[in-house]
Design a protein around this motif. Structure first.
Motif, PDB file in Angstrom:
ATOM      1  N   VAL A 154       0.828  -1.202   0.000  1.00 47.69           N
ATOM      2  CA  VAL A 154       0.000   0.000   0.000  1.00 47.69           C
ATOM      3  C   VAL A 154       0.866   1.257   0.000  1.00 47.69           C
ATOM      4  O   VAL A 154       0.408   2.333  -0.404  1.00 47.69           O
ATOM      5  CB  VAL A 154      -0.944   0.004   1.223  1.00 47.69           C
ATOM      6  CG1 VAL A 154      -0.184   0.247   2.516  1.00 47.69           C
ATOM      7  CG2 VAL A 154      -2.059   1.024   1.046  1.00 47.69           C
ATOM      8  N   SER A 155       2.132   1.137   0.435  1.00 46.61           N
ATOM      9  CA  SER A 155       3.017   2.300   0.471  1.00 46.61           C
ATOM     10  C   SER A 155       3.704   2.555  -0.863  1.00 46.61           C
ATOM     11  O   SER A 155       4.426   3.543  -1.011  1.00 46.61           O
ATOM     12  CB  SER A 155       4.081   2.118   1.565  1.00 46.61           C
ATOM     13  OG  SER A 155       4.964   1.057   1.247  1.00 46.61           O
ATOM     14  N   VAL A 156       3.502   1.682  -1.838  1.00 47.12           N
ATOM     15  CA  VAL A 156       4.103   1.832  -3.169  1.00 47.12           C
ATOM     16  C   VAL A 156       3.041   2.401  -4.111  1.00 47.12           C
ATOM     17  O   VAL A 156       1.957   1.839  -4.240  1.00 47.12           O
ATOM     18  CB  VAL A 156       4.611   0.482  -3.707  1.00 47.12           C
ATOM     19  CG1 VAL A 156       5.260   0.674  -5.078  1.00 47.12           C
ATOM     20  CG2 VAL A 156       5.596  -0.142  -2.732  1.00 47.12           C
ATOM     21  N   GLY A 157       3.326   3.504  -4.752  1.00 49.75           N
ATOM     22  CA  GLY A 157       2.353   4.129  -5.643  1.00 49.75           C
ATOM     23  C   GLY A 157       2.148   3.338  -6.919  1.00 49.75           C
ATOM     24  O   GLY A 157       2.995   3.380  -7.819  1.00 49.75           O
ATOM     25  N   LEU A 158       1.021   2.619  -7.018  1.00 46.07           N
ATOM     26  CA  LEU A 158       0.757   1.794  -8.199  1.00 46.07           C
ATOM     27  C   LEU A 158      -0.503   2.220  -8.944  1.00 46.07           C
ATOM     28  O   LEU A 158      -0.933   1.526  -9.871  1.00 46.07           O
ATOM     29  CB  LEU A 158       0.620   0.317  -7.789  1.00 46.07           C
ATOM     30  CG  LEU A 158       1.893  -0.360  -7.264  1.00 46.07           C
ATOM     31  CD1 LEU A 158       1.601  -1.789  -6.835  1.00 46.07           C
ATOM     32  CD2 LEU A 158       2.979  -0.348  -8.332  1.00 46.07           C
ATOM     33  N   ALA A 159      -1.125   3.336  -8.550  1.00 44.66           N
ATOM     34  CA  ALA A 159      -2.351   3.776  -9.217  1.00 44.66           C
ATOM     35  C   ALA A 159      -2.108   3.950 -10.715  1.00 44.66           C
ATOM     36  O   ALA A 159      -1.174   4.644 -11.128  1.00 44.66           O
ATOM     37  CB  ALA A 159      -2.838   5.081  -8.606  1.00 44.66           C
ATOM     38  N   GLY A 160      -2.942   3.300 -11.520  1.00 44.60           N
ATOM     39  CA  GLY A 160      -2.824   3.369 -12.971  1.00 44.60           C
ATOM     40  C   GLY A 160      -1.810   2.433 -13.578  1.00 44.60           C
ATOM     41  O   GLY A 160      -1.739   2.311 -14.807  1.00 44.60           O
ATOM     42  N   GLU A 161      -1.020   1.745 -12.742  1.00 50.82           N
ATOM     43  CA  GLU A 161       0.018   0.833 -13.249  1.00 50.82           C
ATOM     44  C   GLU A 161      -0.580  -0.558 -13.452  1.00 50.82           C
ATOM     45  O   GLU A 161      -0.351  -1.485 -12.680  1.00 50.82           O
ATOM     46  CB  GLU A 161       1.191   0.777 -12.263  1.00 50.82           C
ATOM     47  CG  GLU A 161       1.877   2.095 -12.029  1.00 50.82           C
ATOM     48  CD  GLU A 161       2.820   2.448 -13.188  1.00 50.82           C
ATOM     49  OE1 GLU A 161       2.962   1.629 -14.111  1.00 50.82           O
ATOM     50  OE2 GLU A 161       3.407   3.534 -13.149  1.00 50.82           O
ATOM     51  N   VAL A 162      -1.344  -0.715 -14.521  1.00 51.99           N
ATOM     52  CA  VAL A 162      -2.104  -1.947 -14.734  1.00 51.99           C
ATOM     53  C   VAL A 162      -1.189  -3.163 -14.839  1.00 51.99           C
ATOM     54  O   VAL A 162      -1.432  -4.188 -14.199  1.00 51.99           O
ATOM     55  CB  VAL A 162      -2.980  -1.821 -16.002  1.00 51.99           C
ATOM     56  CG1 VAL A 162      -3.676  -3.140 -16.299  1.00 51.99           C
ATOM     57  CG2 VAL A 162      -3.993  -0.703 -15.832  1.00 51.99           C
ATOM     58  N   ALA A 163      -0.149  -3.074 -15.648  1.00 47.89           N
ATOM     59  CA  ALA A 163       0.733  -4.226 -15.856  1.00 47.89           C
ATOM     60  C   ALA A 163       1.387  -4.661 -14.546  1.00 47.89           C
ATOM     61  O   ALA A 163       1.476  -5.862 -14.249  1.00 47.89           O
ATOM     62  CB  ALA A 163       1.804  -3.881 -16.894  1.00 47.89           C
ATOM     63  N   LYS A 164       1.832  -3.695 -13.736  1.00 48.89           N
ATOM     64  CA  LYS A 164       2.485  -4.032 -12.477  1.00 48.89           C
ATOM     65  C   LYS A 164       1.498  -4.650 -11.483  1.00 48.89           C
ATOM     66  O   LYS A 164       1.831  -5.598 -10.759  1.00 48.89           O
ATOM     67  CB  LYS A 164       3.135  -2.777 -11.870  1.00 48.89           C
ATOM     68  CG  LYS A 164       4.315  -2.251 -12.674  1.00 48.89           C
ATOM     69  CD  LYS A 164       4.915  -1.013 -12.023  1.00 48.89           C
ATOM     70  CE  LYS A 164       6.102  -0.493 -12.825  1.00 48.89           C
ATOM     71  NZ  LYS A 164       6.687   0.731 -12.233  1.00 48.89           N
TER      72      LYS A 164
END
Length: 361
Positions: free
Chosen positions: A190-200
């Motif tokens: 949750v501390s890693v910004g992944l918003a919008g990173e669909v592949a990841k």
């Protein structure tokens, strides 16, 4: 001379006699009859005076792993060479009834560094332990018997994907029961910004599916314990280090004071659980809701507290926020009816089909 004076924190029924005697045979070189005398003294008197050789923190951690639940009343000996353990006292501090940074619990064996979620009566903390070099996750709830469930009986379980369970214990001064785990390497996802990173997010989801399947093989169901705060990853590679689902299960399992529902801001319970029928496993639903949170930056429903519970129970999900393709992949796993909800294999196949790498082939 080095010695430990310990007092049991639970009744003798919680002492594992085989682990206790094996500990004293292996660690202290006692013959079986002498080890049995040590066990009888501890069980009958509730405390024990032990002469030791070697580092005291090593003895403390070995006693814990032998299934012995105790508090340190007094100790004389050399401090641990590990700097993270040197700061811990072998005597408990005076607590105020609240738990926070600097408070010592369980007879001086746990030191609280930081509140992660919730409060002292139902919370999660990061801390340290006497004889432990790695950080600990310490979950608290109102004082009550240790849970009797498959996920709570996995001491010493050898799996790389699950936070290591160390012990359950009580702290009299704050009137809480605690569950202690080793904190996995890495950081909560949750501390890693992944918003919008669909592949990841898809790649992360495929890893989590494999982990859930591996845990099912050792009779552990993560259930609602799968949530972004409890999934640890390498922040650079996004490889999952381990999951730590027991905190949510520990809180869900225990009785609570009126008005206390969860130590977390958002819930990952299934709709049927929110309707009062927690019969299904819930791992697939919680996994899909976790992926939703990571890719959108928001929880799958609007609202908080009781309003959130009601919306989950009704299946009032904001699926329109999901990127094209990922909605079709996650929607079956978020189905309102558990009988029509997708399974792990179906979710895996859907994620593979909507991944950007699959589209380019």
């Amino acid at each position: 001379m080095r010695y430990l004076h310990i007092k049991g924190t639970r009744q003798a029924a919680y002492v594992d006699p085989i682990g206790f005697m094996n500990f004293f045979r292996g660690r202290a070189g006692l013959r079986l009859p002498d080890a049995k005398k040590q066990l009888d003294e501890f069980a009958n008197n509730g405390e024990l005076f032990i002469e030791v050789s070697g580092d005291l923190p090593t003895w403390v951690s070995a006693l814990e792993e032998a299934g012995i639940q105790f508090a340190v009343l007094d100790a004389v000996g050399n401090p641990a060479r590990d700097s993270s353990a040197v700061e811990l006292s072998a005597s408990p501090s005076v607590n105020t009834g609240e738990i926070g940074p600097g408070v010592v619990l369980c007879g001086g064996r746990l030191f609280i560094d930081k509140l992660l979620d919730g409060d002292h009566s139902r919370g999660r903390f990061r801390g340290r332990g006497l004889g432990r070099s790695r950080p600990l996750l310490i979950a608290t709830r109102l004082r009550q018997p240790a849970p009797d469930a498959a996920w709570a009986r996995c001491f010493g379980l050898d799996t790389p994907w699950l936070a290591r369970l160390l012990r359950f214990d009580d702290d009299v001064s704050t009137d809480v029961s605690v569950m202690v785990e080793e904190e996995p390497a890495g950081v909560p996802v949750v501390s890693v910004g992944l918003a919008g990173e669909v592949a990841k997010v898809i790649a992360l989801g495929l890893q989590l599916i494999d982990i859930v399947e591996s845990l099912e093989g050792v009779a552990i169901s993560p259930g609602c314990g799968l949530r972004p705060e409890l999934v640890y990853v390498d922040p650079l590679t996004l490889r999952v280090a381990a999951v730590a689902p027991r905190a949510a299960l520990f809180h869900q399992d225990g009785r609570q004071a009126p008005g206390i529902f969860s130590s977390f801001n958002d819930l990952y319970f299934t709709p049927e659980a929110c309707r009062g029928y927690p019969g299904s496993d819930g791992s697939v639903f919680a996994l899909a809701a976790t992926l939703y949170r990571l890719v959108t930056g928001m929880h799958v429903v609007r609202g908080e507290g009781a309003d959130q519970v009601q919306r989950i129970a009704q299946g009032d999900f904001n699926l329109e926020l999901l990127p094209l393709g990922l909605r079709e992949a996650l929607e079956p796993s978020l189905a309102l009816n558990p009988e029509s909800r997708a399974g792990l294999d179906e979710l895996r196949g859907a994620l593979v089909r909507c991944s950007p790498s699959a589209e380019g082939e």
